[in-house]
Design a protein around this motif. Sequence first.
Motif, mmCIF file in Angstrom:
data_model
loop_
_atom_site.group_PDB
_atom_site.id
_atom_site.type_symbol
_atom_site.label_atom_id
_atom_site.label_comp_id
_atom_site.label_asym_id
_atom_site.label_seq_id
_atom_site.Cartn_x
_atom_site.Cartn_y
_atom_site.Cartn_z
ATOM 1 N N PRO A 9 0.795 -1.236 0.000
ATOM 2 C CA PRO A 9 0.000 0.000 0.000
ATOM 3 C C PRO A 9 0.828 1.287 0.000
ATOM 4 O O PRO A 9 0.395 2.314 -0.520
ATOM 5 C CB PRO A 9 -0.859 -0.113 1.262
ATOM 6 N N TRP A 10 2.043 1.232 0.558
ATOM 7 C CA TRP A 10 2.893 2.433 0.549
ATOM 8 C C TRP A 10 3.479 2.667 -0.833
ATOM 9 O O TRP A 10 3.448 3.794 -1.350
ATOM 10 C CB TRP A 10 4.003 2.313 1.599
ATOM 11 N N VAL A 11 4.015 1.630 -1.443
ATOM 12 C CA VAL A 11 4.599 1.787 -2.777
ATOM 13 C C VAL A 11 3.502 2.114 -3.789
ATOM 14 O O VAL A 11 3.700 2.948 -4.674
ATOM 15 C CB VAL A 11 5.401 0.527 -3.187
ATOM 16 N N TYR A 12 2.339 1.502 -3.633
ATOM 17 C CA TYR A 12 1.241 1.824 -4.546
ATOM 18 C C TYR A 12 0.852 3.297 -4.440
ATOM 19 O O TYR A 12 0.662 3.971 -5.460
ATOM 20 C CB TYR A 12 0.017 0.943 -4.279
ATOM 21 N N ALA A 13 0.745 3.820 -3.231
ATOM 22 C CA ALA A 13 0.392 5.234 -3.056
ATOM 23 C C ALA A 13 1.428 6.136 -3.723
ATOM 24 O O ALA A 13 1.073 7.124 -4.378
ATOM 25 C CB ALA A 13 0.276 5.571 -1.570
ATOM 26 N N ALA A 14 2.702 5.799 -3.586
ATOM 27 C CA ALA A 14 3.767 6.605 -4.212
ATOM 28 C C ALA A 14 3.755 6.439 -5.725
ATOM 29 O O ALA A 14 3.902 7.408 -6.477
ATOM 30 C CB ALA A 14 5.124 6.204 -3.642
ATOM 31 N N TRP A 15 3.579 5.225 -6.194
ATOM 32 C CA TRP A 15 3.542 4.951 -7.636
ATOM 33 C C TRP A 15 2.347 5.652 -8.282
ATOM 34 O O TRP A 15 2.461 6.236 -9.355
ATOM 35 C CB TRP A 15 3.474 3.440 -7.856
#
Length: 166
Positions: free
Chosen positions: A67-73
């Motif tokens: 969920p963190w990488v998705y939010a940044a991506w």
Amino acid sequence: HWGKDYFNALAAQNVVTGYADGGFHPNDNINRAELVKMALSAAEIGEEVPQDDNEFAFTDLDGWQIPWVYAAWNRDIVSGYDAETFAPAKNVTRAEALKIALLSFEVEVPNTNDEWAFEDTIDHWALSYINKAYLDFVVSGSDGSFYPDNPITRAEAAKIINLLSH
């Protein structure tokens, strides 16, 4: 430690936590996933769970990273090395960390590819990010160099993120 105030301030904001042994390990390197979580948390960007997003295809993420990488991506803060590889456990470089942090805080980064603050950043892909951080007193170099491709430590990342959050 020179960075104590920076990581203590982020800890007080629940942006960072220490390890199971109670330490912050300020001189250890920080990996890509950890930095993304730290930068987004400090910028008050929350986790996002991918819902039927066929374009988000990193196969090397798991658990808390997704969920963190998705939010940044999803905000164009990060990209992968290819369509399926984010390399979350890879040490993040000083240049990558600056880019992620600046974009997380929505700092406008003008193109300054014809100027440089450090001799070792001439023609570097992150030159504009490095220059912006230098001009905003977020980073400084040592011996006239920035060492953009060296891994960044947890303390250095905490300093950058703390300074951007004010």
